[in-house]
Design a protein around this motif. Structure first.
Motif, PDB file in Angstrom:
ATOM      1  N   ASN A 198      13.519   2.838  14.567  1.00 47.73           N
ATOM      2  CA  ASN A 198      12.680   1.815  14.026  1.00 47.73           C
ATOM      3  C   ASN A 198      13.238   0.729  12.784  1.00 47.73           C
ATOM      4  O   ASN A 198      12.165  -0.078  12.317  1.00 47.73           O
ATOM      5  CB  ASN A 198      11.563   2.169  13.919  1.00 47.73           C
ATOM      6  N   LYS A 199      14.299   0.735  12.086  1.00 51.29           N
ATOM      7  CA  LYS A 199      15.177   0.787  11.304  1.00 51.29           C
ATOM      8  C   LYS A 199      13.781   0.103   9.664  1.00 51.29           C
ATOM      9  O   LYS A 199      13.526  -0.457   8.914  1.00 51.29           O
ATOM     10  CB  LYS A 199      15.286  -1.261  12.004  1.00 51.29           C
ATOM     11  N   VAL A 200      13.068   1.598   9.672  1.00 49.53           N
ATOM     12  CA  VAL A 200      12.015   1.769   8.240  1.00 49.53           C
ATOM     13  C   VAL A 200      12.603   2.847   7.329  1.00 49.53           C
ATOM     14  O   VAL A 200      12.032   3.480   6.304  1.00 49.53           O
ATOM     15  CB  VAL A 200      11.284   1.853   8.920  1.00 49.53           C
ATOM     16  N   ASP A 201      13.628   3.118   8.040  1.00 52.54           N
ATOM     17  CA  ASP A 201      14.026   4.894   7.192  1.00 52.54           C
ATOM     18  C   ASP A 201      13.997   4.611   5.075  1.00 52.54           C
ATOM     19  O   ASP A 201      13.558   5.387   4.549  1.00 52.54           O
ATOM     20  CB  ASP A 201      15.808   5.031   7.621  1.00 52.54           C
ATOM     21  N   LYS A 202      14.796   3.898   5.272  1.00 53.17           N
ATOM     22  CA  LYS A 202      14.566   2.737   3.901  1.00 53.17           C
ATOM     23  C   LYS A 202      13.110   2.834   3.138  1.00 53.17           C
ATOM     24  O   LYS A 202      13.121   2.731   1.455  1.00 53.17           O
ATOM     25  CB  LYS A 202      15.571   1.779   3.095  1.00 53.17           C
ATOM     26  N   LYS A 203      12.299   2.725   3.887  1.00 46.85           N
ATOM     27  CA  LYS A 203      10.870   2.256   3.227  1.00 46.85           C
ATOM     28  C   LYS A 203      10.067   3.893   3.538  1.00 46.85           C
ATOM     29  O   LYS A 203       8.853   4.058   3.097  1.00 46.85           O
ATOM     30  CB  LYS A 203      10.217   0.978   3.905  1.00 46.85           C
ATOM     31  N   VAL A 204      10.656   5.054   3.747  1.00 48.45           N
ATOM     32  CA  VAL A 204      10.476   6.259   4.254  1.00 48.45           C
ATOM     33  C   VAL A 204      10.629   7.466   3.533  1.00 48.45           C
ATOM     34  O   VAL A 204      11.623   7.417   4.020  1.00 48.45           O
ATOM     35  CB  VAL A 204       9.688   6.561   6.053  1.00 48.45           C
ATOM     36  N   GLN A 205       9.698   8.472   3.011  1.00 48.76           N
ATOM     37  CA  GLN A 205      10.987   9.366   2.129  1.00 48.76           C
ATOM     38  C   GLN A 205       9.817  10.979   3.203  1.00 48.76           C
ATOM     39  O   GLN A 205       8.373  10.631   3.261  1.00 48.76           O
ATOM     40  CB  GLN A 205       9.863   9.527   1.166  1.00 48.76           C
ATOM     41  N   ALA A 206      10.938  10.895   3.757  1.00 51.90           N
ATOM     42  CA  ALA A 206      10.118  12.738   4.870  1.00 51.90           C
ATOM     43  C   ALA A 206      10.413  13.483   4.588  1.00 51.90           C
ATOM     44  O   ALA A 206      11.369  13.956   3.354  1.00 51.90           O
ATOM     45  CB  ALA A 206      10.637  12.694   5.698  1.00 51.90           C
ATOM     46  N   PHE A 207       9.348  14.989   4.543  1.00 51.29           N
ATOM     47  CA  PHE A 207       9.629  15.822   3.811  1.00 51.29           C
ATOM     48  C   PHE A 207       8.911  17.037   4.878  1.00 51.29           C
ATOM     49  O   PHE A 207       8.359  16.642   6.119  1.00 51.29           O
ATOM     50  CB  PHE A 207       8.410  16.316   3.274  1.00 51.29           C
TER      51      PHE A 207
ATOM     52  N   ALA B 280       3.447   2.009   9.220  1.00 59.03           N
ATOM     53  CA  ALA B 280       2.972   1.288   8.156  1.00 59.03           C
ATOM     54  C   ALA B 280       3.951   1.265   7.514  1.00 59.03           C
ATOM     55  O   ALA B 280       4.029   0.328   6.531  1.00 59.03           O
ATOM     56  CB  ALA B 280       2.172   3.043   7.423  1.00 59.03           C
ATOM     57  N   ALA B 281       5.737   1.875   7.267  1.00 60.16           N
ATOM     58  CA  ALA B 281       6.248   0.663   6.999  1.00 60.16           C
ATOM     59  C   ALA B 281       7.006   0.386   7.302  1.00 60.16           C
ATOM     60  O   ALA B 281       7.521  -0.921   6.588  1.00 60.16           O
ATOM     61  CB  ALA B 281       7.850   2.282   7.014  1.00 60.16           C
ATOM     62  N   ARG B 282       6.746  -0.819   9.039  1.00 60.19           N
ATOM     63  CA  ARG B 282       6.971  -1.395   9.422  1.00 60.19           C
ATOM     64  C   ARG B 282       6.288  -3.083   8.905  1.00 60.19           C
ATOM     65  O   ARG B 282       6.091  -3.602   8.443  1.00 60.19           O
ATOM     66  CB  ARG B 282       6.637  -1.585  11.068  1.00 60.19           C
ATOM     67  N   ARG B 283       4.398  -2.340   8.078  1.00 62.69           N
ATOM     68  CA  ARG B 283       3.890  -3.216   7.687  1.00 62.69           C
ATOM     69  C   ARG B 283       3.908  -3.464   5.256  1.00 62.69           C
ATOM     70  O   ARG B 283       3.109  -3.825   4.535  1.00 62.69           O
ATOM     71  CB  ARG B 283       2.773  -3.035   7.567  1.00 62.69           C
ATOM     72  N   ASN B 284       5.805  -3.522   5.214  1.00 61.04           N
ATOM     73  CA  ASN B 284       5.490  -2.937   4.008  1.00 61.04           C
ATOM     74  C   ASN B 284       5.003  -2.181   3.113  1.00 61.04           C
ATOM     75  O   ASN B 284       4.844  -2.096   1.982  1.00 61.04           O
ATOM     76  CB  ASN B 284       5.875  -4.327   3.515  1.00 61.04           C
ATOM     77  N   CYS B 285       4.540  -1.182   3.369  1.00 54.54           N
ATOM     78  CA  CYS B 285       4.219   0.046   3.005  1.00 54.54           C
ATOM     79  C   CYS B 285       4.849   0.626   1.998  1.00 54.54           C
ATOM     80  O   CYS B 285       6.098   0.813   2.760  1.00 54.54           O
ATOM     81  CB  CYS B 285       3.060   0.962   3.512  1.00 54.54           C
ATOM     82  N   ILE B 286       4.647   1.347   0.683  1.00 56.64           N
ATOM     83  CA  ILE B 286       6.041   3.022   1.126  1.00 56.64           C
ATOM     84  C   ILE B 286       5.169   3.948   1.349  1.00 56.64           C
ATOM     85  O   ILE B 286       3.925   4.839   1.383  1.00 56.64           O
ATOM     86  CB  ILE B 286       5.262   3.277  -0.803  1.00 56.64           C
ATOM     87  N   VAL B 287       5.777   5.093   2.063  1.00 55.88           N
ATOM     88  CA  VAL B 287       5.176   5.615   2.826  1.00 55.88           C
ATOM     89  C   VAL B 287       5.472   7.398   2.623  1.00 55.88           C
ATOM     90  O   VAL B 287       7.737   6.998   1.973  1.00 55.88           O
ATOM     91  CB  VAL B 287       5.573   5.594   3.818  1.00 55.88           C
TER      92      VAL B 287
ATOM     93  N   ASP C 128       1.136  -1.440   0.114  1.00 56.24           N
ATOM     94  CA  ASP C 128       0.172   0.058  -0.350  1.00 56.24           C
ATOM     95  C   ASP C 128       0.427   1.482   0.316  1.00 56.24           C
ATOM     96  O   ASP C 128       2.130   1.340   0.590  1.00 56.24           O
ATOM     97  CB  ASP C 128      -1.274   0.218   1.595  1.00 56.24           C
ATOM     98  N   VAL C 129      -0.204   1.840  -0.526  1.00 57.81           N
ATOM     99  CA  VAL C 129       0.820   3.122  -0.597  1.00 57.81           C
ATOM    100  C   VAL C 129      -0.023   4.632   0.466  1.00 57.81           C
ATOM    101  O   VAL C 129      -1.079   4.598   0.478  1.00 57.81           O
ATOM    102  CB  VAL C 129       1.151   4.254  -1.937  1.00 57.81           C
ATOM    103  N   VAL C 130       0.864   4.772   1.336  1.00 53.85           N
ATOM    104  CA  VAL C 130       0.535   5.368   2.805  1.00 53.85           C
ATOM    105  C   VAL C 130       1.679   7.698   2.266  1.00 53.85           C
ATOM    106  O   VAL C 130       2.386   7.746   2.354  1.00 53.85           O
ATOM    107  CB  VAL C 130       0.998   5.517   4.193  1.00 53.85           C
TER     108      VAL C 130
END
Length: 467
Positions: free
Chosen positions: A334-343, A307-314, A291-293
């Motif tokens: 929480n080791k999800v930085d590769k799955k989250v783009q922050a703004f 959301a990132a821990r559930r393998n979503c694109i965040v 899912d994309v969040v």
């Protein structure tokens, strides 16, 4: 019908004090209530001794209350709370003390930090077991089972009275604050725990006692090192508020564990609400792998990281630079930085740029937009009007929006829905509304979830700045 209900509740009350018993009210086949016959019991008039016991128990209601002299205390004086009372005891031989304690479990005195087994000053082989003075008043307070065990263990059922000194440590938080604050005023002992910090919302009449209240909260809750009070409303721009330290250290750097995740931040500079843990988990429950969040008001990451821990694109955004800093930090933690783009930008700008650009890329993914800024989020919904220029086609996936709002209306569900429809310029068909929590007696936090209508999302762009 109303009369029957009144009779029923009156009978319940009378039954509770032993004057009447009844069977039940029955709903018959004619869909009418009728009452099966009441059974009246004849009781002897209460004896003088029983009346004296009732009166004595009423007078002893303040037995576990601190000294009246503490009323109005502003600076905490722990020694002033000491008082001596009398409590019933049983004398038990040391070697059988463990055997009898289970039997007496429901008759023992229960006070914070109070030892219920004491030494007998006259006999080293005997222990004094302290009992609850409201439950045990004489030998007659023991039932047949107690007496049988006493007989087996050769224990005298004689109840003796001994002096017991209660100190500040033996009183509960509410008991202390009720004794200190003026009579009739509300007592606040509740707080939100944010790591080692207790966050309180004191009312105006409690402010003269704020430092005492803070110290009592600190004393009575192990693990706390700081108690703070909110001094103004949440800032609508950065969602943080000014605080003053009531007791303890001024360290606002804290660590919180929620739903299996760890968050670190400076509590004085970001928004965090421990009461939203269930809501964070509820939204995460909607999400599936792939899912994309889009988290428009992400804070320090309580929606984005699960959301990132559930393998979503965040894609996570927050206007507050401090929130953005801790969002990035917590994603790494929480080791999800590769799955989250922050703004770090305004919510409207985030929707008009990042959300707009990324929405057009995903044709086979489920899309979610989370908007947790309950004071203002509904006013941002007009940004979605005609966000995408192309005409919708059969394969388009419409995003599901989860938007939060406060309501003081008598019908908060309708009021939140009406506001959402006004900002979107359409009538919502596929939607649900969830009560998140009651913020105040006349204020509720709601979440409206809906599929963004195609007629809103697609079309010619118009200028909808909002307020």
């Amino acid at each position: 019908m109303r009369l029957i209900r009144q009779c029923y509740h009156s009978a319940v009350l009378l039954n509770s004090i032993g004057f009447i018993t009844f069977d039940k009210l029955v709903w018959n086949r004619s869909k009418q209530w009728f009452c099966e016959p009441f059974t009246f019991r004849t009781f002897q008039k209460l004896s003088g001794l029983a009346m004296m016991e009732i009166k004595e128990n009423s007078e002893n209601a303040g037995l576990f209350c601190p000294n009246p002299a503490v009323r109005g205390m502003v600076n905490l004086d722990r020694d002033a709370f000491s008082k001596t009372i009398q409590v019933p005891v049983l004398k038990i031989r040391k070697e059988i003390i463990n055997k009898v304690m289970k039997t007496l479990k429901h008759k023992l005195i229960h006070r914070p930090h109070l030892k219920r087994i004491g030494d007998d000053p006259k006999d080293d082989s005997i222990k004094n077991v302290m009992l609850d003075p409201f439950i045990v008043t004489s030998e007659d307070s023991f039932d047949d089972r107690d007496r049988e065990i006493f007989k087996q263990l050769d224990i005298s059922p004689q109840v003796l009275q001994v002096d017991l000194q209660l100190t500040y440590e033996n009183f509960k938080t509410d008991e202390i604050l009720e004794a200190v604050l003026p009579k009739g005023q509300d007592v606040t002992s509740s707080f939100s725990r944010v790591g080692h910090i207790a966050h309180m919302n004191l009312r105006d009449h409690q402010l003269p006692y704020k430092n005492l209240i803070g110290q009592v909260i600190l004393d009575k809750n192990p693990g706390l090192t700081s108690v703070v009070n909110k001094t103004n409303i949440i800032d609508s721009t950065y969602r943080n508020f000014q605080m003053e330290v009531l007791a303890g250290e001024e360290n606002m750097m804290t660590k919180v564990k929620e739903n299996g995740f760890t968050y670190e931040f400076d509590f004085s500079k970001v928004y965090w609400n421990s009461r939203l843990a269930t809501e964070h988990d509820r939204i995460a429950g909607f999400l599936k792998n792939g899912d994309v969040v889009f988290d428009v008001f992400a804070g320090v990451g309580p929606f984005a990281i699960p959301a990132a821990r559930r393998n979503c694109i965040v894609y996570a955004n927050d206007l507050n630079p401090e929130s953005y800093k801790w969002l990035v930090h917590n994603c790494k933690l929480n080791k999800v930085d590769k799955k989250v783009q922050a703004f770090n930008t305004d919510g409207r700008e985030f929707i008009r740029t990042v959300v707009k650009e990324e929405l057009s890329k995903y044709r086979k993914h489920r899309l979610h937009v989370v908007m947790n800024l309950p004071a203002l989020a509904l006013e941002f919904l007009d940004t979605f009007r005609h966000l995408l220029p192309e005409e919708p086609h059969s394969e388009v996936v419409l995003p599901t929006v989860h938007c939060y709002g406060f309501s003081k209306d008598d019908n908060p569900e309708k009021e939140v829905k009406d506001r959402a429809e006004e900002m979107l310029g359409t009538t919502l068909k596929n939607y649900s509304i969830h009560l998140v929590r009651k913020v105040a007696p006349n204020k509720e936090m709601m979440c409206i979830s809906f599929e963004l209508p195609a007629e809103v999302l697609f079309g010619t762009q118009t200028n909808n700045e909002g307020e």
